[in-house]
Design an enzyme around this catalytic site. Structure first.
Site, PDB file in Angstrom:
ATOM      1  N   GLN A 153       0.771 -11.259  -2.828  1.00  0.00           N
ATOM      2  CA  GLN A 153      -0.613 -10.854  -2.622  1.00  0.00           C
ATOM      3  C   GLN A 153      -1.238 -10.369  -3.930  1.00  0.00           C
ATOM      4  O   GLN A 153      -0.602  -9.644  -4.696  1.00  0.00           O
ATOM      5  CB  GLN A 153      -0.683  -9.728  -1.598  1.00  0.00           C
ATOM      6  CG  GLN A 153      -0.251 -10.114  -0.204  1.00  0.00           C
ATOM      7  CD  GLN A 153      -0.403  -8.962   0.768  1.00  0.00           C
ATOM      8  OE1 GLN A 153       0.036  -7.846   0.496  1.00  0.00           O
ATOM      9  NE2 GLN A 153      -1.034  -9.211   1.905  1.00  0.00           N
ATOM     10  N   CYS A 186       0.793  -1.228   0.000  1.00  0.00           N
ATOM     11  CA  CYS A 186       0.000   0.000   0.000  1.00  0.00           C
ATOM     12  C   CYS A 186       0.830   1.286   0.000  1.00  0.00           C
ATOM     13  O   CYS A 186       0.482   2.241  -0.722  1.00  0.00           O
ATOM     14  CB  CYS A 186      -1.007   0.001   1.152  1.00  0.00           C
ATOM     15  SG  CYS A 186      -0.378  -0.528   2.744  1.00  0.00           S
ATOM     16  N   ASP A 210      -3.028  -7.910  -4.545  1.00  0.00           N
ATOM     17  CA  ASP A 210      -3.303  -6.744  -3.717  1.00  0.00           C
ATOM     18  C   ASP A 210      -3.864  -5.597  -4.546  1.00  0.00           C
ATOM     19  O   ASP A 210      -3.311  -5.251  -5.586  1.00  0.00           O
ATOM     20  CB  ASP A 210      -1.989  -6.305  -3.064  1.00  0.00           C
ATOM     21  CG  ASP A 210      -2.189  -5.653  -1.713  1.00  0.00           C
ATOM     22  OD1 ASP A 210      -3.338  -5.609  -1.248  1.00  0.00           O
ATOM     23  OD2 ASP A 210      -1.190  -5.203  -1.134  1.00  0.00           O
ATOM     24  N   HIS A 253      -5.761  -1.508  -4.314  1.00  0.00           N
ATOM     25  CA  HIS A 253      -6.108  -0.335  -3.513  1.00  0.00           C
ATOM     26  C   HIS A 253      -6.996   0.564  -4.355  1.00  0.00           C
ATOM     27  O   HIS A 253      -6.625   0.957  -5.463  1.00  0.00           O
ATOM     28  CB  HIS A 253      -4.847   0.401  -3.051  1.00  0.00           C
ATOM     29  CG  HIS A 253      -4.007  -0.439  -2.142  1.00  0.00           C
ATOM     30  ND1 HIS A 253      -2.968  -1.212  -2.614  1.00  0.00           N
ATOM     31  CD2 HIS A 253      -4.090  -0.662  -0.816  1.00  0.00           C
ATOM     32  CE1 HIS A 253      -2.431  -1.874  -1.598  1.00  0.00           C
ATOM     33  NE2 HIS A 253      -3.084  -1.555  -0.507  1.00  0.00           N
ATOM     34  N   ARG A 298       7.760 -10.931   5.318  1.00  0.00           N
ATOM     35  CA  ARG A 298       7.403 -10.729   6.717  1.00  0.00           C
ATOM     36  C   ARG A 298       8.246 -11.641   7.608  1.00  0.00           C
ATOM     37  O   ARG A 298       8.370 -12.836   7.337  1.00  0.00           O
ATOM     38  CB  ARG A 298       5.915 -10.970   6.922  1.00  0.00           C
ATOM     39  CG  ARG A 298       5.118  -9.905   6.165  1.00  0.00           C
ATOM     40  CD  ARG A 298       3.641 -10.071   6.231  1.00  0.00           C
ATOM     41  NE  ARG A 298       2.995  -9.014   5.452  1.00  0.00           N
ATOM     42  CZ  ARG A 298       1.693  -8.954   5.199  1.00  0.00           C
ATOM     43  NH1 ARG A 298       0.895  -9.899   5.675  1.00  0.00           N
ATOM     44  NH2 ARG A 298       1.194  -7.965   4.482  1.00  0.00           N
ATOM     45  N   LYS A 327     -11.549  -3.859   9.137  1.00  0.00           N
ATOM     46  CA  LYS A 327     -11.579  -4.684   7.930  1.00  0.00           C
ATOM     47  C   LYS A 327     -12.690  -5.724   8.004  1.00  0.00           C
ATOM     48  O   LYS A 327     -13.131  -6.122   9.083  1.00  0.00           O
ATOM     49  CB  LYS A 327     -10.239  -5.387   7.717  1.00  0.00           C
ATOM     50  CG  LYS A 327      -9.915  -6.462   8.747  1.00  0.00           C
ATOM     51  CD  LYS A 327      -8.558  -7.116   8.459  1.00  0.00           C
ATOM     52  CE  LYS A 327      -8.225  -8.166   9.524  1.00  0.00           C
ATOM     53  NZ  LYS A 327      -6.905  -8.791   9.290  1.00  0.00           N
ATOM     54  N   HIS A 353      -8.236  -1.058   0.936  1.00  0.00           N
ATOM     55  CA  HIS A 353      -7.307  -2.154   0.668  1.00  0.00           C
ATOM     56  C   HIS A 353      -8.125  -3.426   0.433  1.00  0.00           C
ATOM     57  O   HIS A 353      -9.088  -3.692   1.154  1.00  0.00           O
ATOM     58  CB  HIS A 353      -6.387  -2.417   1.858  1.00  0.00           C
ATOM     59  CG  HIS A 353      -5.700  -1.204   2.405  1.00  0.00           C
ATOM     60  ND1 HIS A 353      -4.329  -1.041   2.367  1.00  0.00           N
ATOM     61  CD2 HIS A 353      -6.177  -0.104   3.043  1.00  0.00           C
ATOM     62  CE1 HIS A 353      -4.000   0.094   2.950  1.00  0.00           C
ATOM     63  NE2 HIS A 353      -5.109   0.687   3.374  1.00  0.00           N
TER      64      HIS A 353
END
Length: 670
Positions: free
Chosen positions: A407, A360, A409, A411, A389, A497, A543
């Site tokens: 991911q 992000c 991912d 946005h 991570r 979330k 997100h």
């Protein structure tokens, strides 16, 4: 009424000496009571004004009490068989219990058999669980030979903040439970807050010791290493058998096992834990997943972008990740650092860079790279971004918990008034994607900020912003008609979330997609757009990860399908098996036609005998096996064999190809 108690919603007269045992004397299924909203032993004395309800083994709380009591029986068995064993803690857990012990040597499989045998003898004896309220001094006297219990007594004031310790010493009273024989004599005792069953005989035949492992006292690696015994307990022998069958099936479906058997992926020691590599067959599955999801994102109005794997550390201070998520990020890399060649001393400090743990902040930079207008919104950015991570080695588990994850991912940057609309769009999108992959049993989880104040400082942003974001997410989630489960304290540090929890073929729940509403990062990155009236406004950021991560989703799908992927995902979609070597050229012609239609096909030209070739295709979980002998070749046909063993003989080649292509194109679950 002061001289009555409320029993299951009805007022009944109070009598001196009244207990749960007396009020439920005619109910053999009641094993404990709910007393004023808390679980209590069945023989607990009652007082005027008490509110009482029954607890049975049909209730979740009843099973918890059963399992906690079974843990105590195991502890008693261990100390009888291993007199020097020191007690740790023994809480119930999902589907079972564990108990920790300090012993000279790790438990062997033979030890576990003996422990289970002795525990079953204790169960048959019908020993009573007797609750005794004690002072701290008496507790220390009783536990004089138990150093870990003494530590819990000393730390009693902290027990409310220690979930595991509270099993032992939580509550207003400090209590010891004695196991007593039929003569009422104490034969074993432990420091515990309870409650417990009236006697061990209620544990019955739905009990088993399952395994052992090492565990640190209180989960801290700086503390002593203990041995943990796990077990399970159920209301009946049939329930135990059903559970054991589920466990056996789960082991059969374990993605780590199937990954090796089907040559999909591996975890080389040379790379370190949590870093998988995908083999050619696994690479096919992964590519199909990514290609399909990339195409669907584009169809849903997302723009595909790409960002680097590292960036300056300062970026993650701006986003707030380093102050609030830094323990999950890998240490900084020093870029452009200069050292003296002779002494090795730093003569020019480097610039700290970080492996990204999320995408992000980098997407925010793309948004901010040029001026934005309300006409640009919603601006939807998407990438397959690999993030890193620093997960503790103890929590890494196959593909479902890794250190490098990719991911899907996205946005979305939208005007604040359009946030709810965009969240609806995202939820519809993610649910349709999961259904395309054969997952269709969902519920939603709403993760919100911890509002009790204990951990409130881990979240950024004002109370008003959090309240607004939470209200929007909850409203949209309820509109779906799906079950909505609260998850207080589970939000990301920057916003609440919604998580889509999907149940697999075994009924297990997995967290899949997440949709997070974020008012805070647009503020921290000073993101703006020009509104229709010419003013500058702040967008809202949403997100969304549809799979969560490709790796985790791959692992879940492998277990959901037990490695038998639907034909469109299967690494090999068709195996051609000649009845004899002379028919191999004919099947090569069939395979060429299949490849021309985009089908992944292999021909078994090995020296194996025909029956073994069929078994090999079955073990490889190939969706379709095409078989050809003399009659098939002469007729321009094949025998069409499905993965379940059913077979359709004499199918024309063109018809067989059309069946296969249609199944692939329609994403049939075969």
């Amino acid at each position: 009424m002061a001289d009555s108690i409320q029993l299951e919603g009805k007022q009944i007269p109070f009598e001196a000496g009244m207990t749960g045992t007396t009020v439920y004397a005619d109910r053999k299924d009641v094993i404990a009571i709910e007393l004023n909203g808390a679980s209590a032993d069945l023989d607990r004395e009652l007082s005027p004004g008490d509110v009482v309800n029954p607890i049975t083994l049909a209730d979740d709380e009843g099973l918890n009490i059963l399992r906690h009591s079974a843990g105590h029986v195991v502890a008693q068995a261990v100390q009888e068989l291993f007199p020097g064993a020191k007690l740790g803690i023994g809480p119930f857990i999902t589907d079972g219990f564990y108990f920790d012990f300090d012993v000279a040597e790790p438990f062997t499989p033979e030890d576990l058999k003996q422990i289970e045998k002795r525990a079953k003898q204790i169960i048959k004896q019908g020993q009573a669980f007797k609750r005794v309220v004690v002072s701290e001094d008496e507790a220390r006297s009783r536990m004089a030979d138990e150093p870990y219990k003494l530590e819990l007594i000393d730390d009693r004031s902290k027990a409310s903040d220690d979930e595991e310790a509270s099993v032992e010493v939580g509550g207003d009273d400090l209590t010891v439970y004695e196991n007593t024989n039929r003569q009422g004599e104490a034969v074993w005792q432990d420091l515990c807050r309870g409650p417990h069953l009236p006697s061990t005989k209620h544990i019955g035949q739905g009990f088993a010791v399952t395994r052992s492992s090492a565990a640190y006292w209180r989960g801290d690696q700086a503390n002593a290493s203990l041995q943990r015994i796990y077990g399970t307990a159920w209301a009946s022998k049939d329930d135990l058998k059903a559970y054991q069958d589920r466990i056996a099936e789960a082991e059969r479906r374990d993605h780590r096992k199937l990954g090796a058997e089907l040559d999909l992926f591996s975890f080389p020691d040379e790379l370190g834990s949590g870093l998988p590599v995908f083999h050619p067959k696994g690479g096919i599955v992964k590519r199909e997943m990514e290609d399909y999801v990339r195409r669907r994102h584009i169809e849903e109005g997302f723009s595909y972008v790409g960002t680097p794997h590292i960036s300056k550390e300062s970026l993650f201070y701006t986003s707030g990740h380093l102050p609030h998520y830094g323990e999950n990020m890998f240490p900084a890399l020093q870029v452009d650092e200069v050292r003296d060649e002779e002494t090795g001393e730093i003569v020019k400090a480097g610039t700290p860079y970080r492996l990204k743990a999320m995408n992000c902040p980098l997407h925010n930079l793309i948004y901010r790279s040029r001026g934005r207008s309300y006409r640009d919104l919603p601006l939807r950015l998407f990438e397959f971004g690999t993030v890193y991570r620093d997960e503790p080695s103890g929590v890494i588990h196959g593909l479902t918990r890794v250190r490098a994850l990719t991911q899907d991912d996205s946005h979305s940057y939208v005007a604040e008034e359009d946030a709810a609309k965009e969240i609806r769009h995202l939820l519809d999108f993610v649910l349709s994607l999961l259904r395309d992959f054969g997952l269709d049993d969902f519920y939603l989880e709403l993760s919100t900020r911890d509002e009790d104040g204990k951990k409130k400082d881990k979240f950024i942003g004002s109370d008003e912003v959090w309240a607004e974001a939470t209200e929007v997410l909850e409203s949209v989630a309820l509109e779906t008609g799906l079950e909505l489960v609260p998850d207080p304290g589970g939000a990301a540090f920057y916003g609440p979330k919604i998580s889509v929890q999907a149940r697999d073929a075994l009924g297990r729940s997995w967290q899949m997609s997440t949709v997070q509403l974020d008012f805070n990062q647009p503020e921290r990155f000073d993101l703006e757009y020009q509104a229709a009236d010419g003013t500058r406004k702040r967008p809202v950021m949403i997100h969304a990860a549809k799979f969560g991560s490709i790796e985790r989703f791959f692992g879940v799908l492998t277990e959901h399908y037990a490695g038998a992927f639907p034909v469109w995902l299967a690494p090999v979609q068709v195996t051609c098996v000649p009845v004899a070597e002379e028919f191999s050229p004919y099947l090569h012609e069939v395979a060429a036609k299949l490849r021309a239609r985009g089908v992944r096909v292999e021909i078994d030209d090995s020296d194996d005998r025909f029956p073994k070739k069929i078994r090999n295709a079955s073990k490889s979980k190939v969706p379709y096996t095409l078989i050809a002998g003399g009659d098939d070749r002469d007729a321009g046909a094949v025998s069409f064999r499905l993965r379940d063993g059913s077979q359709d003989n004499g199918v024309a080649v063109d018809e067989a190809i059309e069946r296969i292509v249609e199944a692939i194109e329609t994403k049939a679950q075969v």
